[in-house]
Write an enzyme that holds these catalytic residues in place. Structure first.
Site, PDB file in Angstrom:
ATOM      1  CB  SER A  79      15.350  12.168  -3.545  1.00  0.00           C
ATOM      2  OG  SER A  79      14.284  11.748  -2.707  1.00  0.00           O
ATOM      3  CE  LYS A 105      11.117  14.338  -4.293  1.00  0.00           C
ATOM      4  NZ  LYS A 105      12.525  13.895  -4.367  1.00  0.00           N
TER       5      LYS A 105
END
Length: 807
Positions: A665, A708
Site C-alpha cells: 500500500s 489511515k
C-alpha cells in the site's frame, strides 16, 4: 505551474463531501422506534448463498452429503445452522431405539438390537419382568410336591437298582462261603465255616489246602465287590444325569409359557427371536442361580471367582443404549466437546480381583449413537484438536457403522478384560462449522474430505446495502433488543447502526453480516441510554457507545500520537522536503485498528546497484513489500531506460520503524519520494499518501483507508490544521470511505482535504506543485521543466558520469 493551475488540479482531484461518508436517511424507516415493529421470524440476513446451500445439504438424502459450514466467527453461522437443522429435523421421522444384549454364544461380543422409537424401553421392561417371572416360576416349580414326587421316583429307581446289585454280590459271596456286610465306613467281608463266621483260631487249624481255598474265594469276592462298586458309580452318574435332565426339563416346562408371548410379539424381528432362544437355553442351564438364597450367596466362597447371583443376572438384562421415546422428529446433537468417548461412546469398567472387568451393560453411548438417524453438529477447531477423532469419524462415515471401543485401554497400567460390541449401522448427517483456514487445510491434506463433505455452506461477511437489508437490520435490532431486555431503538439510532455496519466493512454499498459486532454496539448503546434515563436509544447514544468503545481500546494509538507530538517519532506535517514523504500505515492490537503516518525517505546517486530497500536488508521487509519495490524498478525502467540502462543507485526506507513491514500500500508513496529525489523537487509534507502502483504508474486500491485518513487527520489536528493538509488515496477507494463526522466536517470547512488519484502523474503534481509532464512529444522529449523531464535530465547526468568513470 502557477497557483491557479495548482488550485485547479487540487479542486479536480478533491473528493466531494457527499462521497466521504454515506449516511442512511432515518425517514426511510416506517416506524418511530423498534417497539412499533412486529417481531420477525428467525431468518438469516444477507446470506442467500449460504441459505440455498444449507437447504440443499440438509435435504439431500444420499450418503456422503455432509456439510461444512465455513465463514468467519460472528456471522451467525452457528445460530443459523442450529436453527436450520432444528427446523428440518422436526419434519423427519423419529429414528429407532438401540439396545445391547448379552451374547450367550460369545460373551465378548455383545449383540445390538434395533427397535422402533419407544419400543426399546418396552423391550427392556419385558425382559426385566421376564427375569422376575422366571425366578418366581423356578422357585414355585422346584418347591412343588409334584416335583419332589417325580424326583423321588428317579432316586428310588436308583436305590432299587443299587440294592439289586448288592443282592447279587451278596449271593455270589455266599456261594463262595463269604458274607458281605455294608457299614457306614465301608464294605466288610469275612469267610463262613458251616454257615458261621470263621474265627481266627479255627482258620489257623485248617489245612493249607483249605486256607488256600478260602484265599481264592476271598479274591473272587473282592473282585465282585469292586465290580459292584463300579456299577453303582455308573448308576450314580446316570442318576445325576437323569436328575439334571429332569430338573432342566422341569425348568424348561415351567417357563415355556413365559417366552411364548415374547416370541409372538417379536416374530418380525429374527435377531430378537434368536436372542430369546439363546436366553431360554441359558436360563434353563443356569437354573440353580435362581434357586440360591442370600445365605447361600454369602457362604459360597466360589462367588468371588464365578461371580455373584446379581452379577450373573446382568446377562439377562437389556442395555437400552439410545432411547428415542420422547424424541420429536430426528435428533439434533450439538457436541461442544468432541472427545473420543464423547463422540463414539465408551465401555466402562469395574474392579474385580485386582483387574478391571466389564460387560455389555457398561456400554455407554456417544454423540454419534445419540444423533444416529438425525444430525450431528461439530466445531472444526475442537474436533481437530482431539487425537484419533477425525480419522475415526471418517471411518464411521465411510463404512456406515459406528464401533464402540476403548482405543486407549492397551495403554492402561491395570490389566483389563475388554469386549468388542457389535457395530451399529450409522445413518447420520454431520455438519462441521469452521473457518476458511481449516476448510482449505482439510481440502489440501485430506483426500477423503471432499468425498465425505460434499456440501460447502459459505457465510459471507458483507451484504448489499439496499432498502430490504436495511429494514431487515431494523428487525434484527428489534428482535435482539427484546431478547436481551434492551430499550427500544429509535429509527435515528437504527440509521446510525446501518452506517456503522458499512464502516465495519469499509464499503458504502455494503453492510456487515458479522452481527456479533452489531450486538455489542446495541448492548452498550442501551446501557448509555438507560444511564441517561432515556425511554429509547437514539442516535446520540449510538455515537456515545462507539466513542466509548474507541476510548477503551485506543491506548496504543494515543501513545504513538503522543510520541509524534513530542517529536520522538519525527513526522512533518508542514513545509516542503526533497526525498521525503509521509506514508500511511495501519497498526492493530487485539481489539483496535488505527492508522499512523510514517516518514519515508529516499536518496538517489550514481551507481549500478539499483534500488536498495534498507528495510529488506535489515530483514524487516515482507515479501509483498519487496514485490512493491520491484514494481518501482519496472516503472522507472519502462519510462526512462527503454534505450539504455539506468546507472542508478538508490536507498529507500521507512524511518523509525523497528518491526516487520509488509504490504504494497506504500508502493506509490515510495515512487513519489524517488521521483522527488531524482528530480530534486520538494514534496509538500502536509500531504500524506497511500496506494499501491503498477508498472504503468496506475494507482491501485488498498485497505484500511478510513483508519489511515483519520490517523493523519488527528496528527494534523493536534498540531493545528493549516487548510493545506490532506490525504491522497486511490480513486477506487472512494467507495470505501465511511469517515468520522469530525473529519468530514473539517473537509467541509476547508481545513482538511481528501484527494482521489488515478495515476502517479496526478499525485506528483499535487505533492510538488510542478507539472508531471509524463507524456513525450513527437521528438520523444518530456515537457521542459516538468517532473519527468527533470528525472530524465538527472538520469542523463548519471549516465554521462558513469561513462566518464568507466573511461
Amino acid at each position: 505551474m502557477n497557483m491557479e493551475e495548482y488550485k485547479n488540479i487540487t479542486s479536480i482531484l478533491r473528493v466531494p463531501i457527499g462521497s466521504l461518508r454515506r449516511e442512511f436517511d432515518s425517514s426511510n424507516f416506517p416506524f418511530e422506534t423498534t417497539a412499533d415493529l412486529d417481531k420477525m421470524a428467525k431468518e438469516m440476513i444477507g446470506q442467500q448463498r449460504a441459505e440455498r446451500a444449507m437447504e440443499f445439504g440438509l435435504s439431500v438424502e444420499q450418503l456422503d452429503y455432509n456439510l461444512f459450514v465455513v465463514g468467519p466467527s460472528g456471522t451467525g453461522r452457528k445460530t443459523y445452522t442450529l436453527d436450520s437443522v432444528d427446523k428440518i429435523a422436526k419434519t423427519r421421522e423419529v429414528p429407532n431405539d438401540w439396545c445391547y444384549v448379552f451374547n450367550f454364544d460369545n460373551p465378548d461380543h455383545p449383540l445390538v438390537i434395533s427397535l422402533p422409537a419407544g419400543e426399546g424401553q418396552v423391550f427392556q421392561r419385558k425382559i426385566e419382568t421376564l427375569l422376575i417371572d422366571i425366578e418366581r416360576e423356578f422357585r414355585s416349580t422346584f418347591s412343588s410336591e409334584e416335583y419332589e414326587k417325580k424326583k423321588q421316583v428317579i432316586i428310588d429307581q436308583f436305590r432299587d437298582e443299587t440294592e439289586d446289585l448288592w443282592d447279587l454280590a451278596e449271593d455270589f459271596a455266599n456261594e463262595q462261603q463269604y458274607n458281605l456286610e455294608r457299614t457306614p465306613t465301608g464294605i466288610n467281608s469275612y469267610p463262613l465255616y458251616n454257615g458261621k463266621p470263621l474265627e481266627r483260631k479255627k482258620y489257623e487249624q485248617l489245612s493249607v489246602e483249605a486256607q488256600e481255598q478260602i484265599a481264592a474265594c476271598e479274591k473272587l469276592v473282592d473282585g465282585k465287590i469292586r465290580e459292584t462298586l463300579h456299577q453303582i458309580r455308573k448308576l450314580e452318574e446316570q442318576l445325576q444325569k437323569n436328575l439334571e435332565q429332569f430338573m432342566r426339563e422341569s425348568a424348561a416346562n415351567s417357563i415355556e409359557a413365559l417366552f411364548q408371548p415374547l416370541r409372538e410379539a417379536y416374530q418380525d424381528y429374527p435377531n430378537i427371536l434368536t436372542y430369546l432362544e439363546a436366553y431360554f437355553h441359558d436360563v434353563v442351564v443356569s437354573f440353580s442361580f435362581f434357586l440360591a438364597s442370600e445365605e447361600d450367596e454369602q457362604n459360597n466362597i466360589m462367588n468371588a471367582l464365578i461371580g455373584s447371583k446379581e452379577q450373573h443376572f446382568h446377562r439377562y438384562t437389556v442395555n437400552l443404549l439410545v432411547n428415542n421415546k420422547h424424541q420429536k422428529g430426528a435428533p439434533v446433537i450439538y457436541e461442544t466437546n468432541p472427545t473420543f468417548y464423547n463422540l463414539f461412546g465408551k465401555i466402562e469398567y469395574r474392579g474385580s480381583l485386582g483387574s478391571w472387568v466389564t460387560d455389555f451393560s457398561y456400554i455407554k453411548p456417544g454423540a454419534l449413537q445419540l444423533a444416529n438417524g438425525g444430525y450431528l453438529i461439530l466445531q472444526a477447531t475442537e474436533l481437530l484438536q482431539q487425537p484419533y477423532v477425525w480419522s475415526l469419524l471418517k471411518r464411521s462415515l465411510q463404512t456406515g457403522y459406528v464401533q464402540i471401543e476403548n482405543s486407549l485401554e492397551d495403554r492402561g497400567m491395570v490389566p483389563t478384560s475388554g469386549i468388542k460390541p457389535e457395530p451399529i449401522p450409522l445413518n447420520i448427517k454431520v455438519i462441521i462449522i469452521g473457518s476458511y483456514y481449516l476448510y482449505d487445510l482439510l481440502s489440501a491434506v485430506d483426500d477423503d474430505f471432499h468425498k465425505l463433505f460434499k456440501v460447502k455452506v459459505e457465510f459471507d461477511t458483507v451484504m448489499d446495502r439496499n432498502s430490504e437489508n436495511c429494514y431487515k437490520m431494523a428487525m434484527f435490532v428489534k428482535n435482539y433488543a427484546e431478547q436481551e431486555g434492551l430499550l427500544p431503538f429509535h429509527r435515528q439510532a437504527v440509521a446510525k447502526i446501518v452506517d456503522y455496519s458499512s464502516r465495519l466493512v469499509e464499503e458504502q454499498s455494503k453492510l456487515s453480516t458479522r452481527f456479533q459486532d452489531i450486538t455489542k454496539l446495541l448492548v452498550e448503546a442501551s446501557y448509555w441510554a438507560k444511564k441517561s434515563e432515556a425511554e429509547s436509544v437514539d442516535g446520540r447514544h449510538i455515537e456515545q457507545a462507539i466513542a466509548e468503545q474507541i476510548q477503551r481500546t485506543n491506548h496504543a494509538s494515543e501513545q504513538i500520537r503522543e510520541m509524534i507530538q513530542k517529536g520522538t517519532i519525527m513526522v512533518d506535517t508542514e513545509g516542503f522536503r526533497t526525498g521525503q514523504i509521509n506514508g500511511l500505515a495501519v497498526l492493530g492490537t487485539r481489539d483496535s485498528v488505527f492508522g499512523i503516518p510514517t516518514k519515508i525517505t529516499a536518496q538517489t546517486f550514481v551507481g549500478k546497484s539499483g534500488i536498495m530497500n534498507i528495510d529488506r536488508e535489515a530483514s524487516l521487509s515482507g515479501q509483498i513489500h519487496n514485490k512493491g519495490l520491484m514494481i518501482l524498478t519496472g516503472f522507472l525502467s519502462g519510462e526512462f531506460a527503454k534505450n539504455r540502462p539506468i546507472p542508478l543507485s538508490a536507498s529507500i526506507t521507512f524511518e523509525q520503524t523497528y518491526s516487520a513491514i509488509d504490504g504494497d500500500s506504500a508502493s506509490s508513496t515510495e515512487l513519489y519520494v524517488l521521483l522527488s529525489s531524482l528530480a530534486e523537487v520538494p514534496i509538500n509534507q502536509g500531504i500524506a499518501v497511500t496506494g499501491s502502483v503498477n508498472q504503468w504508474g496506475e494507482i491501485q486500491p488498498i485497505g484500511g483507508v478510513n483508519e489511515k485518513i483519520e490517523g493523519f487527520f488527528h496528527i494534523c489536528k493536534e498540531r493545528g490544521l493549516t487548510g493545506e493538509q490532506g490525504v491522497m488515496i486511490p480513486k477506487q477507494n472512494v467507495a470505501n470511505l465511511m469517515l468520522d463526522h469530525e473529519v468530514v466536517e473539517a473537509v467541509n470547512q476547508g481545513k482538511f482535504h481528501i484527494w482521489a488519484i488515478g495515476h502517479i502523474a496526478e499525485g506528483i503534481e499535487l505533492l510538488t506543485g510542478v507539472v508531471a509532464g509524463n507524456i513525450r512529444d513527437e521528438f520523444g522529449q518530456y515537457p521542459a521543466g516538468s517532473i519527468f523531464a527533470k528525472v530524465e535530465d538527472r538520469f542523463n547526468t548519471m549516465y554521462e558520469a558513469a561513462k566518464i568513470e568507466k573511461q
